[in-house]
Design a protein around this motif. Structure first.
Motif, PDB file in Angstrom:
ATOM      1  N   GLN A  64      -9.532  22.042  14.301  1.00  0.00           N
ATOM      2  CA  GLN A  64      -8.339  22.835  14.602  1.00  0.00           C
ATOM      3  C   GLN A  64      -7.087  21.973  14.494  1.00  0.00           C
ATOM      4  OE1 GLN A  64      -8.300  26.297  15.778  1.00  0.00           O
ATOM      5  NE2 GLN A  64      -6.135  26.051  15.316  1.00  0.00           N
ATOM      6  N   GLY A  65      -6.091  22.490  13.770  1.00  0.00           N
ATOM      7  CA  GLY A  65      -4.842  21.763  13.631  1.00  0.00           C
ATOM      8  C   GLY A  65      -4.821  20.754  12.500  1.00  0.00           C
ATOM      9  N   ARG A  66      -5.967  20.497  11.899  1.00  0.00           N
ATOM     10  CA  ARG A  66      -6.035  19.523  10.794  1.00  0.00           C
ATOM     11  C   ARG A  66      -6.471  20.178   9.491  1.00  0.00           C
ATOM     12  NH1 ARG A  66      -9.722  15.667  10.905  1.00  0.00           N
ATOM     13  NH2 ARG A  66     -11.216  16.795  12.231  1.00  0.00           N
ATOM     14  N   PHE A  67      -7.307  21.192   9.571  1.00  0.00           N
ATOM     15  CA  PHE A  67      -7.822  21.886   8.390  1.00  0.00           C
ATOM     16  C   PHE A  67      -7.164  23.258   8.273  1.00  0.00           C
ATOM     17  CE2 PHE A  67     -12.318  19.771   8.086  1.00  0.00           C
ATOM     18  CZ  PHE A  67     -11.714  18.525   8.112  1.00  0.00           C
ATOM     19  N   THR A  68      -6.991  23.693   7.028  1.00  0.00           N
ATOM     20  CA  THR A  68      -6.460  25.030   6.757  1.00  0.00           C
ATOM     21  C   THR A  68      -7.297  25.694   5.674  1.00  0.00           C
ATOM     22  OG1 THR A  68      -4.205  24.317   7.293  1.00  0.00           O
ATOM     23  CG2 THR A  68      -4.458  26.381   6.073  1.00  0.00           C
ATOM     24  N   ILE A  69      -7.841  26.846   6.005  1.00  0.00           N
ATOM     25  CA  ILE A  69      -8.639  27.604   5.038  1.00  0.00           C
ATOM     26  C   ILE A  69      -7.769  28.683   4.411  1.00  0.00           C
ATOM     27  CG2 ILE A  69      -9.486  29.238   6.781  1.00  0.00           C
ATOM     28  CD1 ILE A  69     -12.157  29.302   5.252  1.00  0.00           C
ATOM     29  N   SER A  70      -7.998  28.942   3.148  1.00  0.00           N
ATOM     30  CA  SER A  70      -7.280  30.003   2.452  1.00  0.00           C
ATOM     31  C   SER A  70      -8.205  30.611   1.397  1.00  0.00           C
ATOM     32  CB  SER A  70      -5.991  29.478   1.808  1.00  0.00           C
ATOM     33  OG  SER A  70      -6.277  28.462   0.860  1.00  0.00           O
ATOM     34  N   ARG A  71      -7.796  31.735   0.869  1.00  0.00           N
ATOM     35  CA  ARG A  71      -8.597  32.391  -0.164  1.00  0.00           C
ATOM     36  C   ARG A  71      -7.664  33.062  -1.163  1.00  0.00           C
ATOM     37  NH1 ARG A  71     -12.144  36.777   2.892  1.00  0.00           N
ATOM     38  NH2 ARG A  71     -12.534  37.609   0.792  1.00  0.00           N
ATOM     39  N   ASP A  72      -8.096  33.086  -2.401  1.00  0.00           N
ATOM     40  CA  ASP A  72      -7.376  33.760  -3.469  1.00  0.00           C
ATOM     41  C   ASP A  72      -8.343  34.772  -4.069  1.00  0.00           C
ATOM     42  OD1 ASP A  72      -6.153  34.584  -5.822  1.00  0.00           O
ATOM     43  OD2 ASP A  72      -5.283  32.630  -6.237  1.00  0.00           O
ATOM     44  N   ASN A  73      -8.239  36.005  -3.638  1.00  0.00           N
ATOM     45  CA  ASN A  73      -9.200  37.015  -4.074  1.00  0.00           C
ATOM     46  C   ASN A  73      -9.108  37.262  -5.580  1.00  0.00           C
ATOM     47  OD1 ASN A  73     -10.130  37.348  -1.459  1.00  0.00           O
ATOM     48  ND2 ASN A  73      -8.688  39.018  -1.031  1.00  0.00           N
ATOM     49  N   ALA A  74      -7.931  37.136  -6.148  1.00  0.00           N
ATOM     50  CA  ALA A  74      -7.769  37.363  -7.589  1.00  0.00           C
ATOM     51  C   ALA A  74      -8.503  36.304  -8.409  1.00  0.00           C
ATOM     52  CB  ALA A  74      -6.293  37.373  -7.945  1.00  0.00           C
ATOM     53  N   ARG A  75      -8.603  35.118  -7.862  1.00  0.00           N
ATOM     54  CA  ARG A  75      -9.299  34.021  -8.553  1.00  0.00           C
ATOM     55  C   ARG A  75     -10.718  33.820  -8.041  1.00  0.00           C
ATOM     56  NH1 ARG A  75      -5.712  30.675 -11.389  1.00  0.00           N
ATOM     57  NH2 ARG A  75      -3.504  31.118 -10.994  1.00  0.00           N
ATOM     58  N   ASN A  76     -11.133  34.653  -7.095  1.00  0.00           N
ATOM     59  CA  ASN A  76     -12.485  34.518  -6.505  1.00  0.00           C
ATOM     60  C   ASN A  76     -12.727  33.096  -6.005  1.00  0.00           C
ATOM     61  OD1 ASN A  76     -13.161  37.217  -7.071  1.00  0.00           O
ATOM     62  ND2 ASN A  76     -13.742  36.682  -9.163  1.00  0.00           N
ATOM     63  N   THR A  77     -11.737  32.568  -5.327  1.00  0.00           N
ATOM     64  CA  THR A  77     -11.787  31.171  -4.903  1.00  0.00           C
ATOM     65  C   THR A  77     -11.321  31.040  -3.461  1.00  0.00           C
ATOM     66  OG1 THR A  77     -11.350  30.435  -7.169  1.00  0.00           O
ATOM     67  CG2 THR A  77     -10.999  28.829  -5.413  1.00  0.00           C
ATOM     68  N   ALA A  78     -11.994  30.162  -2.742  1.00  0.00           N
ATOM     69  CA  ALA A  78     -11.575  29.797  -1.397  1.00  0.00           C
ATOM     70  C   ALA A  78     -11.232  28.311  -1.389  1.00  0.00           C
ATOM     71  CB  ALA A  78     -12.678  30.088  -0.399  1.00  0.00           C
ATOM     72  N   TYR A  79     -10.366  27.949  -0.472  1.00  0.00           N
ATOM     73  CA  TYR A  79      -9.904  26.569  -0.396  1.00  0.00           C
ATOM     74  C   TYR A  79     -10.003  26.054   1.042  1.00  0.00           C
ATOM     75  CZ  TYR A  79      -7.726  28.006  -4.787  1.00  0.00           C
ATOM     76  OH  TYR A  79      -7.502  28.494  -6.043  1.00  0.00           O
ATOM     77  N   LEU A  80     -10.092  24.742   1.153  1.00  0.00           N
ATOM     78  CA  LEU A  80     -10.022  24.110   2.465  1.00  0.00           C
ATOM     79  C   LEU A  80      -9.141  22.882   2.326  1.00  0.00           C
ATOM     80  CD1 LEU A  80     -11.080  24.293   5.398  1.00  0.00           C
ATOM     81  CD2 LEU A  80     -12.815  22.602   4.735  1.00  0.00           C
ATOM     82  N   GLN A  81      -7.958  22.958   2.904  1.00  0.00           N
ATOM     83  CA  GLN A  81      -7.061  21.820   2.937  1.00  0.00           C
ATOM     84  C   GLN A  81      -7.380  21.007   4.176  1.00  0.00           C
ATOM     85  OE1 GLN A  81      -4.542  20.805   0.741  1.00  0.00           O
ATOM     86  NE2 GLN A  81      -4.478  18.983   2.044  1.00  0.00           N
ATOM     87  N   MET A  82      -7.704  19.746   3.964  1.00  0.00           N
ATOM     88  CA  MET A  82      -8.115  18.880   5.065  1.00  0.00           C
ATOM     89  C   MET A  82      -7.120  17.726   5.182  1.00  0.00           C
ATOM     90  SD  MET A  82     -12.240  18.804   4.463  1.00  0.00           S
ATOM     91  CE  MET A  82     -12.103  17.755   3.038  1.00  0.00           C
ATOM     92  N   ASN A  83      -6.451  17.662   6.312  1.00  0.00           N
ATOM     93  CA  ASN A  83      -5.485  16.605   6.581  1.00  0.00           C
ATOM     94  C   ASN A  83      -5.943  15.758   7.760  1.00  0.00           C
ATOM     95  OD1 ASN A  83      -3.817  17.705   4.558  1.00  0.00           O
ATOM     96  ND2 ASN A  83      -2.798  19.049   6.034  1.00  0.00           N
ATOM     97  N   SER A  84      -5.337  14.617   7.910  1.00  0.00           N
ATOM     98  CA  SER A  84      -5.650  13.721   9.033  1.00  0.00           C
ATOM     99  C   SER A  84      -7.148  13.523   9.179  1.00  0.00           C
ATOM    100  CB  SER A  84      -5.063  14.282  10.331  1.00  0.00           C
ATOM    101  OG  SER A  84      -3.666  14.461  10.220  1.00  0.00           O
ATOM    102  N   LEU A  85      -7.781  13.230   8.070  1.00  0.00           N
ATOM    103  CA  LEU A  85      -9.238  13.110   8.069  1.00  0.00           C
ATOM    104  C   LEU A  85      -9.709  11.946   8.923  1.00  0.00           C
ATOM    105  CD1 LEU A  85      -9.846  14.055   4.365  1.00  0.00           C
ATOM    106  CD2 LEU A  85     -10.950  15.156   6.326  1.00  0.00           C
TER     107      LEU A  85
END
Length: 114
Positions: A64-85
């Motif tokens: 929590q507070g370090r990772f951000t999940i997102s999705r692009d339904n048009a591209r059939n893709t999900a993402y996970l931005q991971m900071n402060s690893l």
């Protein structure tokens, strides 16, 4: 044909960032909730982030507070931005629906080490 293909992992120093991608071979428009899971050596696979079609996201306390999940339904893709690893983020990361199906991809290795 693999249904889910994860990419974007690698070796990063503590405090660094990575962005993971998950490409689905099928449309995710009707997938209510997509999630990112991880499995560290000797541990069970755990769900770390999930996102609904509405965009509402939930996270494990550990990210929590370090990772951000997102999705692009048009591209059939999900993402996970991971900071402060952190070193404890080291694991193989997978995407799947929530609840998970039996069809797991190969995952992508994330190693956090100095």
């Amino acid at each position: 044909q693999e249904q889910l293909v994860e990419s974007g992992g690698g070796l990063v120093q503590p405090g660094g960032s990575l962005r993971l991608s998950c490409a689905s071979a099928i449309s995710i428009l009707r997938v209510n909730v997509m999630g990112w899971y991880r499995q560290a050596p000797g541990k069970q696979r755990e769900l770390v982030a999930a996102i609904a079609t509405s965009g509402r996201a939930n996270y494990a306390n550990s990210v929590q507070g370090r990772f951000t999940i997102s999705r692009d339904n048009a591209r059939n893709t999900a993402y996970l931005q991971m900071n402060s690893l952190k070193p404890e983020d080291t694991a193989v990361y997978y995407c799947n629906w929530v609840p998970a199906t039996q069809f797991w991809g190969q995952g992508t290795q994330v190693t956090v080490s100095s």
